[in-house]
Scaffold this active site. Structure first.
Site, PDB file in Angstrom:
ATOM      1  N   HIS A 131       0.839  -1.206   0.000  1.00  0.00           N
ATOM      2  CA  HIS A 131       0.000   0.000   0.000  1.00  0.00           C
ATOM      3  C   HIS A 131       0.872   1.254   0.000  1.00  0.00           C
ATOM      4  O   HIS A 131       0.637   2.187  -0.784  1.00  0.00           O
ATOM      5  CB  HIS A 131      -0.907  -0.014   1.230  1.00  0.00           C
ATOM      6  CG  HIS A 131      -1.611   1.283   1.504  1.00  0.00           C
ATOM      7  ND1 HIS A 131      -2.926   1.509   1.180  1.00  0.00           N
ATOM      8  CD2 HIS A 131      -1.166   2.435   2.095  1.00  0.00           C
ATOM      9  CE1 HIS A 131      -3.261   2.732   1.531  1.00  0.00           C
ATOM     10  NE2 HIS A 131      -2.212   3.322   2.093  1.00  0.00           N
ATOM     11  N   GLU A 132       1.883   1.275   0.865  1.00  0.00           N
ATOM     12  CA  GLU A 132       2.751   2.447   0.951  1.00  0.00           C
ATOM     13  C   GLU A 132       3.560   2.639  -0.329  1.00  0.00           C
ATOM     14  O   GLU A 132       3.745   3.773  -0.795  1.00  0.00           O
ATOM     15  CB  GLU A 132       3.680   2.332   2.159  1.00  0.00           C
ATOM     16  CG  GLU A 132       2.975   2.308   3.503  1.00  0.00           C
ATOM     17  CD  GLU A 132       2.045   3.500   3.701  1.00  0.00           C
ATOM     18  OE1 GLU A 132       2.297   4.568   3.122  1.00  0.00           O
ATOM     19  OE2 GLU A 132       1.051   3.352   4.423  1.00  0.00           O
ATOM     20  N   HIS A 135       1.528   4.346  -2.872  1.00  0.00           N
ATOM     21  CA  HIS A 135       1.573   5.808  -2.741  1.00  0.00           C
ATOM     22  C   HIS A 135       2.809   6.370  -3.443  1.00  0.00           C
ATOM     23  O   HIS A 135       2.736   7.392  -4.123  1.00  0.00           O
ATOM     24  CB  HIS A 135       1.622   6.201  -1.267  1.00  0.00           C
ATOM     25  CG  HIS A 135       0.291   6.213  -0.588  1.00  0.00           C
ATOM     26  ND1 HIS A 135      -0.805   6.875  -1.098  1.00  0.00           N
ATOM     27  CD2 HIS A 135      -0.124   5.660   0.586  1.00  0.00           C
ATOM     28  CE1 HIS A 135      -1.836   6.726  -0.278  1.00  0.00           C
ATOM     29  NE2 HIS A 135      -1.450   5.988   0.748  1.00  0.00           N
ATOM     30  N   GLU A 203      -6.105   7.154  -0.816  1.00  0.00           N
ATOM     31  CA  GLU A 203      -6.056   5.967   0.042  1.00  0.00           C
ATOM     32  C   GLU A 203      -6.712   4.781  -0.663  1.00  0.00           C
ATOM     33  O   GLU A 203      -6.187   3.662  -0.643  1.00  0.00           O
ATOM     34  CB  GLU A 203      -6.757   6.250   1.371  1.00  0.00           C
ATOM     35  CG  GLU A 203      -5.948   7.117   2.323  1.00  0.00           C
ATOM     36  CD  GLU A 203      -4.595   6.547   2.641  1.00  0.00           C
ATOM     37  OE1 GLU A 203      -4.494   5.339   2.960  1.00  0.00           O
ATOM     38  OE2 GLU A 203      -3.611   7.301   2.552  1.00  0.00           O
TER      39      GLU A 203
END
Length: 282
Positions: A131-132, A135, A203
């Site tokens: 997930h990070e 980003h 997100e």
């Protein structure tokens, strides 16, 4: 391209809103001053937002030898995604959370708290780190940091103009108290709503990117469920200006409802990942 266009449009709207506030309270000179402030804010956000965020939480850089478990996961995912290996940091707190920062993949950092390392399984931790990295690959951090900075500047500019100025000319000052009060209240709200929209959208996008990268959306969903539950027991003291960076909302002690949250509800994120309702509701 559509998401990039929407983000650029929102940043433009924020800048124009800031200029409008400057013009209202200071006329033409006020508008130019607001434009200069916006430019300085963007410059600082572009080059220093990552260092500021890491320093704020006393994040300590770690090597492969110091944190082999996390290093191996991030290295594997970075290679799979085709981006440079980011720098890794650990935040000394028991509250489980994580964030990524940096203006582009070549200047990226990923930070995890000590609490998250003790809480998640390897598969769940992989989902969080994917997930990070999502980003990082989507260049979300720079956009979110600039948005948050401009939104904060709008709030301070409106307050400063209200308490130390009036309308830009005598006509504005006639009965301008109501207009100034509305500017004081509505301008920051508008800026905040734009900031929250950008943060929530990204997100969801990072969740989707992370799930595709690992091929295991259920691991990320399980991680989000755990992080939400345990962070409520051990809330993290975080700055409102950097709350949007974390994988879950750290300011749980200041819950004003989902409308003013920098993150989408965990239940909705889990439902999007798994295609079925979460087992709990916020």
């Amino acid at each position: 391209m559509g998401n990039t266009f929407k983000t650029a449009l929102l940043l433009t709207v924020l800048t124009l809103l800031m200029m409008a506030i400057g013009r209202y309270f200071g006329g033409q000179n006020g508008m130019l001053l607001a434009l200069v402030i916006a430019g300085v804010m963007n410059f600082v956000s572009y080059f220093f937002s990552d260092k500021i965020a890491l320093a704020t939480y006393r994040a300590q850089r770690v090597t492969r030898e110091q944190l082999p478990r996390v290093y191996a996961i991030v290295e594997r995912l970075s290679q799979k995604m085709g981006i440079p290996m980011p720098k890794l940091f650990v935040i000394p707190t028991d509250s489980p959370n994580a964030f990524a920062t940096g203006r582009n993949p070549n200047h990226a950092s990923v930070a995890v708290t000590a609490g998250i390392l003790n809480l998640l399984t390897d598969e769940e931790l992989e989902g969080v780190l994917a997930h990070e990295l999502g980003h990082v690959n989507n260049r979300d951090i720079l956009i979110s940091s600039i948005t948050a900075t401009i939104a904060g500047a709008i709030t301070y500019l409106a307050r400063f103009g209200f308490f130390f100025g009036g309308g830009g000319n005598s006509e504005d000052r006639r009965g301008g108290g109501i207009g100034a009060l509305l500017m004081l209240i509505l301008a920051p709200i508008a800026a905040m709503m734009i900031q929250l929209w950008v943060s929530r959208t990204r997100e969801y996008n990072a969740d989707e990117t992370g799930a595709k990268l690992t091929g295991n959306p259920y691991a990320l969903a399980s991680a989000l469920s755990k992080l939400d539950a345990y962070s409520r027991r051990t809330p993290m003291l975080a700055s409102p200006s950097t709350a949007h960076l974390f994988i879950i909302q750290p300011l749980l002690g200041m819950n004003f409802g989902n409308l003013f949250s920098t993150h989408p509800p965990i239940a909705k994120r889990i439902e999007r990942l798994t295609g079925r309702p979460a087992e709990f509701q916020q």
